[in-house]
Design a protein around this motif. Structure first.
Motif, PDB file in Angstrom:
ATOM      1  N   ALA A   1       0.831  -1.216   0.000  1.00  0.00           N
ATOM      2  CA  ALA A   1       0.000   0.000   0.000  1.00  0.00           C
ATOM      3  C   ALA A   1       0.865   1.266   0.000  1.00  0.00           C
ATOM      4  N   GLY A   2       2.154   1.133   0.363  1.00  0.00           N
ATOM      5  CA  GLY A   2       3.065   2.281   0.324  1.00  0.00           C
ATOM      6  C   GLY A   2       2.860   3.269   1.461  1.00  0.00           C
ATOM      7  N   LEU A   3       2.280   2.791   2.554  1.00  0.00           N
ATOM      8  CA  LEU A   3       2.024   3.678   3.700  1.00  0.00           C
ATOM      9  C   LEU A   3       3.007   3.301   4.806  1.00  0.00           C
ATOM     10  N   THR A   4       3.973   4.161   5.032  1.00  0.00           N
ATOM     11  CA  THR A   4       5.104   3.763   5.862  1.00  0.00           C
ATOM     12  C   THR A   4       5.072   4.330   7.284  1.00  0.00           C
ATOM     13  N   ALA A   5       3.924   4.860   7.709  1.00  0.00           N
ATOM     14  CA  ALA A   5       3.871   5.409   9.076  1.00  0.00           C
ATOM     15  C   ALA A   5       3.929   4.309  10.127  1.00  0.00           C
ATOM     16  N   ALA A   6       3.202   3.227   9.914  1.00  0.00           N
ATOM     17  CA  ALA A   6       3.242   2.123  10.887  1.00  0.00           C
ATOM     18  C   ALA A   6       4.647   1.533  10.850  1.00  0.00           C
ATOM     19  N   ASN A   7       5.315   1.570  11.992  1.00  0.00           N
ATOM     20  CA  ASN A   7       6.707   1.138  12.042  1.00  0.00           C
ATOM     21  C   ASN A   7       6.841  -0.274  12.587  1.00  0.00           C
ATOM     22  N   VAL A   8       7.921  -0.920  12.188  1.00  0.00           N
ATOM     23  CA  VAL A   8       8.248  -2.223  12.763  1.00  0.00           C
ATOM     24  C   VAL A   8       9.349  -1.986  13.791  1.00  0.00           C
ATOM     25  N   GLY A   9       8.967  -2.038  15.054  1.00  0.00           N
ATOM     26  CA  GLY A   9       9.950  -1.807  16.104  1.00  0.00           C
ATOM     27  C   GLY A   9      10.538  -3.092  16.634  1.00  0.00           C
ATOM     28  N   CYS A  10       9.701  -4.116  16.759  1.00  0.00           N
ATOM     29  CA  CYS A  10      10.172  -5.346  17.398  1.00  0.00           C
ATOM     30  C   CYS A  10       9.853  -6.597  16.593  1.00  0.00           C
ATOM     31  N   ASP A  11       8.746  -6.555  15.839  1.00  0.00           N
ATOM     32  CA  ASP A  11       8.325  -7.703  15.033  1.00  0.00           C
ATOM     33  C   ASP A  11       7.866  -8.876  15.894  1.00  0.00           C
ATOM     34  N   THR A  12       7.693  -8.642  17.169  1.00  0.00           N
ATOM     35  CA  THR A  12       7.310  -9.746  18.063  1.00  0.00           C
ATOM     36  C   THR A  12       6.153  -9.347  18.978  1.00  0.00           C
ATOM     37  N   SER A  13       5.334  -8.418  18.554  1.00  0.00           N
ATOM     38  CA  SER A  13       4.118  -7.979  19.259  1.00  0.00           C
ATOM     39  C   SER A  13       4.372  -7.362  20.633  1.00  0.00           C
ATOM     40  N   SER A  14       5.557  -6.791  20.819  1.00  0.00           N
ATOM     41  CA  SER A  14       5.869  -6.199  22.125  1.00  0.00           C
ATOM     42  C   SER A  14       5.741  -4.681  22.166  1.00  0.00           C
ATOM     43  N   CYS A  15       6.044  -3.990  21.059  1.00  0.00           N
ATOM     44  CA  CYS A  15       6.245  -2.539  21.169  1.00  0.00           C
ATOM     45  C   CYS A  15       5.057  -1.679  20.761  1.00  0.00           C
ATOM     46  N   GLY A  16       4.198  -2.185  19.900  1.00  0.00           N
ATOM     47  CA  GLY A  16       3.009  -1.428  19.491  1.00  0.00           C
ATOM     48  C   GLY A  16       3.248  -0.382  18.418  1.00  0.00           C
ATOM     49  N   SER A  17       4.481  -0.256  17.918  1.00  0.00           N
ATOM     50  CA  SER A  17       4.736   0.799  16.921  1.00  0.00           C
ATOM     51  C   SER A  17       4.042   0.505  15.591  1.00  0.00           C
ATOM     52  N   CYS A  18       3.573  -0.712  15.412  1.00  0.00           N
ATOM     53  CA  CYS A  18       2.898  -1.115  14.161  1.00  0.00           C
ATOM     54  C   CYS A  18       1.371  -1.073  14.301  1.00  0.00           C
ATOM     55  N   THR A  19       0.873  -0.465  15.364  1.00  0.00           N
ATOM     56  CA  THR A  19      -0.579  -0.500  15.635  1.00  0.00           C
ATOM     57  C   THR A  19      -1.366   0.236  14.554  1.00  0.00           C
ATOM     58  N   ILE A  20      -2.380  -0.430  14.039  1.00  0.00           N
ATOM     59  CA  ILE A  20      -3.311   0.158  13.071  1.00  0.00           C
ATOM     60  C   ILE A  20      -4.717  -0.308  13.455  1.00  0.00           C
ATOM     61  N   LEU A  21      -5.711   0.171  12.737  1.00  0.00           N
ATOM     62  CA  LEU A  21      -7.074  -0.305  12.989  1.00  0.00           C
ATOM     63  C   LEU A  21      -7.453  -1.329  11.928  1.00  0.00           C
ATOM     64  N   LEU A  22      -8.051  -2.423  12.378  1.00  0.00           N
ATOM     65  CA  LEU A  22      -8.577  -3.439  11.466  1.00  0.00           C
ATOM     66  C   LEU A  22     -10.050  -3.585  11.818  1.00  0.00           C
TER      67      LEU A  22
END
Ligand code: FES
Ligand code: FES
Length: 155
Positions: A26-47
């Motif tokens: 989708a080319g939307l780069t705001a959601a970040n990958v901080g840990c990749d293991t569900s610990s940090c929340g930097s990838c939080t979006i709404l589903l």
């Protein structure tokens, strides 16, 4: 899937994570990958309106569903959502890495509980880590956003 109101379709590998789909397809780069293991929340979006850590969801699980990222929030008079405005006004960010996820978690929290107490904000955001702010201004921002959103509703 629908991402911020736009249909986005692609064939991806079964193992593709939703956060990678959002960033790379989708080319939307705001959601970040901080840990990749569900610990940090930097990838939080709404589903479908619920906040999810998008590194814990497969892109295939979002097939046909509605995704909203922080890029899809803006739309107010100055282009910002009240939660974004409050983060700016209350200095709820420093480096900004956690901020897109923190804002989306706050939006979800306020949708479920429009007038949270400070304690409820702290507990609602406990899945989102920030290495910079000490959380104090983030909590103040969420409480300020709650007040602003209530005022907007009463108008
Ligand atoms: S990258 Fe998803 S929780 Fe950290
Ligand atoms: S503002 Fe830097 S990690 Fe939160």
């Amino acid at each position: 899937m629908t991402v911020n109101g736009n249909a986005v379709a692609a064939e991806v590998a079964d193992r593709t994570l939703l956060v990678h789909f959002v960033r790379e397809v989708a080319g939307l780069t705001a959601a970040n990958v901080g840990c990749d293991t569900s610990s940090c929340g930097s990838c939080t979006i709404l589903l479908d309106g619920q906040s999810v850590k998008s590194c814990t969801v497969l892109a295939a699980q979002a097939d046909g569903r509605e995704v909203v990222t922080v890029e899809g929030l803006a739309g107010g008079p100055d282009g910002l959502h009240p939660v974004q405005q409050a983060f700016r006004a209350e200095h709820g960010l420093q480096c900004g890495f956690c901020t897109p996820g923190m804002v989306m978690a706050a939006v979800s929290l306020l949708a479920e509980n429009p007038r949270p107490t400070e304690e409820q904000v702290r507990s609602g955001l406990e899945g989102n880590l920030c290495r910079c702010t000490g959380y104090h201004n983030i909590v103040r921002a969420v409480l300020a956003a709650a007040g602003a959103m209530e005022e907007m509703e009463q108008r």
